[in-house]
Scaffold this active site. Structure first.
Site, PDB file in Angstrom:
ATOM      1  N   GLY A  10       0.838  -1.197   0.000  1.00  7.91           N
ATOM      2  CA  GLY A  10       0.000   0.000   0.000  1.00  7.91           C
ATOM      3  C   GLY A  10       0.870   1.243   0.000  1.00  7.91           C
ATOM      4  O   GLY A  10       1.957   1.231   0.607  1.00  7.91           O
ATOM      5  N   GLY A  12      -0.743   4.738  -0.201  1.00  6.52           N
ATOM      6  CA  GLY A  12      -1.593   5.927  -0.140  1.00  6.52           C
ATOM      7  C   GLY A  12      -1.000   6.910   0.857  1.00  6.52           C
ATOM      8  O   GLY A  12       0.206   6.898   1.130  1.00  6.52           O
ATOM      9  N   ASN A  13      -1.854   7.734   1.419  1.00  6.87           N
ATOM     10  CA  ASN A  13      -1.427   8.780   2.341  1.00  6.87           C
ATOM     11  C   ASN A  13      -0.766   8.176   3.591  1.00  6.87           C
ATOM     12  O   ASN A  13       0.385   8.489   3.912  1.00  6.87           O
ATOM     13  CB  ASN A  13      -2.681   9.605   2.681  1.00  6.87           C
ATOM     14  CG  ASN A  13      -2.425  10.841   3.484  1.00  6.87           C
ATOM     15  OD1 ASN A  13      -3.048  11.049   4.523  1.00  6.87           O
ATOM     16  ND2 ASN A  13      -1.542  11.710   3.028  1.00  6.87           N
ATOM     17  N   TRP A  14      -1.436   7.251   4.247  1.00  9.60           N
ATOM     18  CA  TRP A  14      -0.884   6.623   5.455  1.00  9.60           C
ATOM     19  C   TRP A  14       0.165   5.574   5.076  1.00  9.60           C
ATOM     20  O   TRP A  14       1.194   5.438   5.744  1.00  9.60           O
ATOM     21  CB  TRP A  14      -2.015   6.020   6.280  1.00  9.60           C
ATOM     22  CG  TRP A  14      -1.688   5.345   7.593  1.00  9.60           C
ATOM     23  CD1 TRP A  14      -2.297   4.216   8.071  1.00  9.60           C
ATOM     24  CD2 TRP A  14      -0.760   5.760   8.618  1.00  9.60           C
ATOM     25  NE1 TRP A  14      -1.800   3.900   9.313  1.00  9.60           N
ATOM     26  CE2 TRP A  14      -0.857   4.822   9.673  1.00  9.60           C
ATOM     27  CE3 TRP A  14       0.151   6.812   8.736  1.00  9.60           C
ATOM     28  CZ2 TRP A  14      -0.079   4.915  10.841  1.00  9.60           C
ATOM     29  CZ3 TRP A  14       0.935   6.900   9.894  1.00  9.60           C
ATOM     30  CH2 TRP A  14       0.810   5.967  10.921  1.00  9.60           C
ATOM     31  N   GLY A  15      -0.071   4.855   4.002  1.00 11.35           N
ATOM     32  CA  GLY A  15       0.902   3.852   3.556  1.00 11.35           C
ATOM     33  C   GLY A  15       2.279   4.469   3.335  1.00 11.35           C
ATOM     34  O   GLY A  15       3.301   3.904   3.745  1.00 11.35           O
ATOM     35  N   PHE A  98     -10.067  -2.884  -0.927  1.00 10.52           N
ATOM     36  CA  PHE A  98      -9.203  -3.556  -1.906  1.00 10.52           C
ATOM     37  C   PHE A  98      -8.545  -4.817  -1.359  1.00 10.52           C
ATOM     38  O   PHE A  98      -7.870  -5.542  -2.084  1.00 10.52           O
ATOM     39  CB  PHE A  98      -8.116  -2.593  -2.412  1.00 10.52           C
ATOM     40  CG  PHE A  98      -8.678  -1.312  -2.981  1.00 10.52           C
ATOM     41  CD1 PHE A  98      -9.697  -1.345  -3.937  1.00 10.52           C
ATOM     42  CD2 PHE A  98      -8.210  -0.078  -2.550  1.00 10.52           C
ATOM     43  CE1 PHE A  98     -10.229  -0.163  -4.460  1.00 10.52           C
ATOM     44  CE2 PHE A  98      -8.736   1.106  -3.073  1.00 10.52           C
ATOM     45  CZ  PHE A  98      -9.748   1.058  -4.023  1.00 10.52           C
ATOM     46  N   LYS A 206     -14.428   4.017  14.709  1.00  9.55           N
ATOM     47  CA  LYS A 206     -14.324   5.471  14.922  1.00  9.55           C
ATOM     48  C   LYS A 206     -14.571   6.236  13.639  1.00  9.55           C
ATOM     49  O   LYS A 206     -14.928   7.415  13.669  1.00  9.55           O
ATOM     50  CB  LYS A 206     -12.997   5.831  15.591  1.00  9.55           C
ATOM     51  CG  LYS A 206     -11.746   5.571  14.768  1.00  9.55           C
ATOM     52  CD  LYS A 206     -11.391   6.691  13.828  1.00  9.55           C
ATOM     53  CE  LYS A 206     -10.376   6.218  12.809  1.00  9.55           C
ATOM     54  NZ  LYS A 206     -10.127   7.220  11.763  1.00  9.55           N
ATOM     55  N   ARG A 270     -10.453  12.956   7.341  1.00  7.69           N
ATOM     56  CA  ARG A 270     -11.078  13.073   6.016  1.00  7.69           C
ATOM     57  C   ARG A 270     -12.564  12.719   6.066  1.00  7.69           C
ATOM     58  O   ARG A 270     -13.379  13.324   5.372  1.00  7.69           O
ATOM     59  CB  ARG A 270     -10.348  12.159   5.015  1.00  7.69           C
ATOM     60  CG  ARG A 270      -8.878  12.480   4.874  1.00  7.69           C
ATOM     61  CD  ARG A 270      -8.122  11.400   4.134  1.00  7.69           C
ATOM     62  NE  ARG A 270      -8.125  10.132   4.850  1.00  7.69           N
ATOM     63  CZ  ARG A 270      -7.457   9.051   4.475  1.00  7.69           C
ATOM     64  NH1 ARG A 270      -6.719   9.083   3.373  1.00  7.69           N
ATOM     65  NH2 ARG A 270      -7.508   7.952   5.187  1.00  7.69           N
TER      66      ARG A 270
HETATM   67  P1  NAD Z   1      -5.581   6.544   0.746  1.00 11.29           P
HETATM   68  O1  NAD Z   1      -6.855   6.988   1.333  1.00 11.29           O
HETATM   69  O2  NAD Z   1      -4.554   7.560   0.444  1.00 11.29           O
HETATM   70  O3  NAD Z   1      -6.016   5.700  -0.546  1.00 11.29           O
HETATM   71  C1  NAD Z   1      -5.446   5.763  -1.777  1.00 11.29           C
HETATM   72  C2  NAD Z   1      -4.645   4.521  -2.068  1.00 11.29           C
HETATM   73  O4  NAD Z   1      -5.499   3.498  -2.619  1.00 11.29           O
HETATM   74  C3  NAD Z   1      -3.584   4.808  -3.112  1.00 11.29           C
HETATM   75  O5  NAD Z   1      -2.378   4.188  -2.766  1.00 11.29           O
HETATM   76  C4  NAD Z   1      -4.177   4.170  -4.359  1.00 11.29           C
HETATM   77  O6  NAD Z   1      -3.181   3.757  -5.268  1.00 11.29           O
HETATM   78  C5  NAD Z   1      -4.857   2.969  -3.764  1.00 11.29           C
HETATM   79  N1  NAD Z   1      -5.809   2.338  -4.671  1.00 11.29           N
HETATM   80  C6  NAD Z   1      -6.742   2.926  -5.459  1.00 11.29           C
HETATM   81  N2  NAD Z   1      -7.404   1.997  -6.170  1.00 11.29           N
HETATM   82  C7  NAD Z   1      -6.883   0.794  -5.814  1.00 11.29           C
HETATM   83  C8  NAD Z   1      -7.152  -0.550  -6.188  1.00 11.29           C
HETATM   84  N3  NAD Z   1      -8.116  -0.840  -7.064  1.00 11.29           N
HETATM   85  N4  NAD Z   1      -6.432  -1.528  -5.600  1.00 11.29           N
HETATM   86  C9  NAD Z   1      -5.490  -1.254  -4.684  1.00 11.29           C
HETATM   87  N5  NAD Z   1      -5.176  -0.002  -4.294  1.00 11.29           N
HETATM   88  C10 NAD Z   1      -5.872   1.006  -4.858  1.00 11.29           C
HETATM   89  O7  NAD Z   1      -4.911   5.386   1.635  1.00 11.29           O
HETATM   90  P2  NAD Z   1      -4.289   5.498   3.111  1.00 11.29           P
HETATM   91  O8  NAD Z   1      -4.506   6.865   3.677  1.00 11.29           O
HETATM   92  O9  NAD Z   1      -2.908   4.970   3.038  1.00 11.29           O
HETATM   93  O10 NAD Z   1      -5.238   4.533   3.941  1.00 11.29           O
HETATM   94  C11 NAD Z   1      -5.054   3.139   4.044  1.00 11.29           C
HETATM   95  C12 NAD Z   1      -5.679   2.647   5.333  1.00 11.29           C
HETATM   96  O11 NAD Z   1      -5.048   3.309   6.431  1.00 11.29           O
HETATM   97  C13 NAD Z   1      -7.183   2.946   5.459  1.00 11.29           C
HETATM   98  O12 NAD Z   1      -7.836   1.840   6.043  1.00 11.29           O
HETATM   99  C14 NAD Z   1      -7.231   4.129   6.406  1.00 11.29           C
HETATM  100  O13 NAD Z   1      -8.420   4.149   7.191  1.00 11.29           O
HETATM  101  C15 NAD Z   1      -6.028   3.874   7.284  1.00 11.29           C
HETATM  102  N6  NAD Z   1      -5.488   5.080   7.928  1.00 11.29           N
HETATM  103  C16 NAD Z   1      -5.325   6.248   7.253  1.00 11.29           C
HETATM  104  C17 NAD Z   1      -4.796   7.351   7.904  1.00 11.29           C
HETATM  105  C18 NAD Z   1      -4.587   8.680   7.226  1.00 11.29           C
HETATM  106  O14 NAD Z   1      -4.445   9.696   7.910  1.00 11.29           O
HETATM  107  N7  NAD Z   1      -4.531   8.739   5.915  1.00 11.29           N
HETATM  108  C19 NAD Z   1      -4.414   7.243   9.242  1.00 11.29           C
HETATM  109  C20 NAD Z   1      -4.570   6.031   9.904  1.00 11.29           C
HETATM  110  C21 NAD Z   1      -5.117   4.952   9.226  1.00 11.29           C
HETATM  111  P1  13P Z   2      -9.660   9.715   8.191  1.00  8.45           P
HETATM  112  O1  13P Z   2      -9.602   8.536   7.262  1.00  8.45           O
HETATM  113  O2  13P Z   2     -11.055  10.157   8.531  1.00  8.45           O
HETATM  114  O3  13P Z   2      -8.808  10.868   7.674  1.00  8.45           O
HETATM  115  O4  13P Z   2      -8.996   9.265   9.557  1.00  8.45           O
HETATM  116  C1  13P Z   2      -7.612   9.111   9.623  1.00  8.45           C
HETATM  117  C2  13P Z   2      -7.244   8.301  10.820  1.00  8.45           C
HETATM  118  O5  13P Z   2      -7.542   7.124  10.874  1.00  8.45           O
HETATM  119  C3  13P Z   2      -6.538   8.991  11.928  1.00  8.45           C
HETATM  120  O6  13P Z   2      -6.142   8.091  12.932  1.00  8.45           O
END
Ligand code: NAD
Ligand code: 13P
Length: 352
Positions: A10, A12-15, A98, A206, A270
């Site tokens: 992964g 994305g933003n957190w990844g 996913f 949450k 978000r």
């Molecule tokens: P994100 O919201 O930035 O999602 C986008 C990601 O999804 C990108 O890497 C994109 O390439 C990918 N994507 C899109 N279509 C896809 C597909 N068909 N198959 C596979 N990947 C695909 O992702 P994130 O912020 O890294 O969140 C991942 C998890 O971490 C979530 O469960 C989220 O709740 C959790 N999380 C996020 C945060 C945060 O602040 N962003 C914090 C803690 C936990």
């Molecule tokens: P959101 O996906 O609502 O931005 O939450 C991020 C998160 O999980 C913070 O711990």
């Protein structure tokens, strides 16, 4: 070579932030191989370039975490099979919808002795009932899976502002300690608790509470109302978790994954942001539309989680026990107006 290899599934933003945290530690700790592989779901940027190539050239995830250097030892790889093949430790961090598809593609492709951790906040609902993402991973891949959840808005951790997190583990404390070692930094304080279901359900549920908080913001109802939403939300999180898994501990709700994540997500997440816009528009613009417009490819987890929770509640006859959770879903699907978020209390919760 005996060093432990880590792959992050992964980006994305957190990844991307998770890869940065981990990469800072693998450089410092001798027991880990320096290089951290980050699997990238490939996409073509508006410039015509591939995202994975731009990440490797600039050391930045220009789409999901612009402006942040990931560390030279983070290597983006768009090929899932080759990214996971040699990993001893697998870190799963994609939007939850996913993961079923990704797990199917990984069967037989990973080391049999690999250990996993899920940073994913979400669940799947199958005919047999709810399935947490860590269970999906461990059942489909036949490996152990811990979780890491907490008050962790990724953009804040990216710039190294202090936060805490919680690792949830099932039995093996040594593995939990290894995960703590891999993630813990001076600005990211990780604690392990023996309650994998409690920790994961906190992180998952949450996001539903955050939608409720966003509705309240969009309706400009003020801080007291929002605090009431957080309180009732936390209470429903605890009641739901304990009904599903009686082993869930009360103390887990006082860890970073519990109360602290409720607070930060209801203030700055978000889900909150999009729910605010949804309520401001009187529910006339869909969450899909708002997500696409406001999040630039990032994904909301709360709307689908509210639906998944609702299915469990309906199936088990628990709807009246969870007025906040069920009202959030009914607002999301436009069965109720956003103002219903403070009207449900007439159905006084029946649990204590
Ligand atoms: P994100 O919201 O930035 O999602 C986008 C990601 O999804 C990108 O890497 C994109 O390439 C990918 N994507 C899109 N279509 C896809 C597909 N068909 N198959 C596979 N990947 C695909 O992702 P994130 O912020 O890294 O969140 C991942 C998890 O971490 C979530 O469960 C989220 O709740 C959790 N999380 C996020 C945060 C945060 O602040 N962003 C914090 C803690 C936990
Ligand atoms: P959101 O996906 O609502 O931005 O939450 C991020 C998160 O999980 C913070 O711990």
């Amino acid at each position: 070579e005996m060093t432990t290899r880590v792959t992050v599934v992964g980006s994305g933003n957190w990844g991307s932030v998770a890869a940065k945290l981990i990469a800072s530690n693998t450089l410092k700790l001798n027991s880990f191989h320096d290089e951290v592989i980050m699997w990238v779901f490939e996409e073509i940027l508006p410039t015509g370039e591939k995202l994975s190539q731009v990440i490797n050239r600039t050391n930045e995830n220009v789409k999901y975490l612009p402006g942040i250097k990931l560390g030279k030892n983070v290597v983006a790889n768009p090929d899932l099979e080759s990214a996971v093949k040699d990993a001893n430790l697998l870190v799963f961090v994609t939007p939850h919808q996913f993961m079923e598809g990704i797990c199917k593609r990984l069967v037989g492709k990973i080391r049999a002795d690999a250990e996993a951790i899920s940073l994913i906040k979400g669940m799947e609902v199958k005919r047999e009932g709810p399935c947490m993402i860590s269970s999906l991973i461990s059942e489909q891949l036949g490996i152990n899976c811990c979780v890491l959840m907490g008050a962790n808005i990724a953009n804040e951790i990216a710039v190294e502002k202090f936060s805490e997190a919680t690792v949830g583990y099932r039995k093996n404390k040594e593995i939990a300690d290894k995960w703590v070692q891999l993630f813990n930094t001076s600005y990211f304080a990780v604690t392990a608790v023996q309650d994998v279901e409690g920790v994961e359900l906190c992180g998952t549920l949450k996001n539903v509470v955050a939608l409720a908080a966003g509705f309240v913001d969009g309706l400009e109802m003020g801080n007291n109302t929002k605090a009431a939403i957080m309180r009732v939300g936390l209470r429903e999180m605890k009641a739901f978790s304990k009904l599903l898994f009686p082993s869930v501990k009360d103390s887990t709700f006082f860890e970073s994954c519990g109360i602290a994540d409720v607070i930060t997500t209801c203030l700055g997440g978000r889900n909150r942001k999009c729910a605010e816009a949804f309520a401001r528009n009187g529910g006339k613009r869909s969450f899909d539309e708002l997500e696409a417009e406001m999040l630039q490819g990032q994904k909301l987890q709360g709307v689908s989680t509210a639906k998944e929770v609702y299915e469990v509640l309906r199936h088990r006859g628990w709807l009246e026990l969870f007025p906040l959770f069920s009202t959030v879903h009914e607002i999301c699907i436009s069965r109720l107006p956003p103002t219903a978020i403070v009207e449900y209390s007439e159905h006084t919760p029946k649990y204590s």
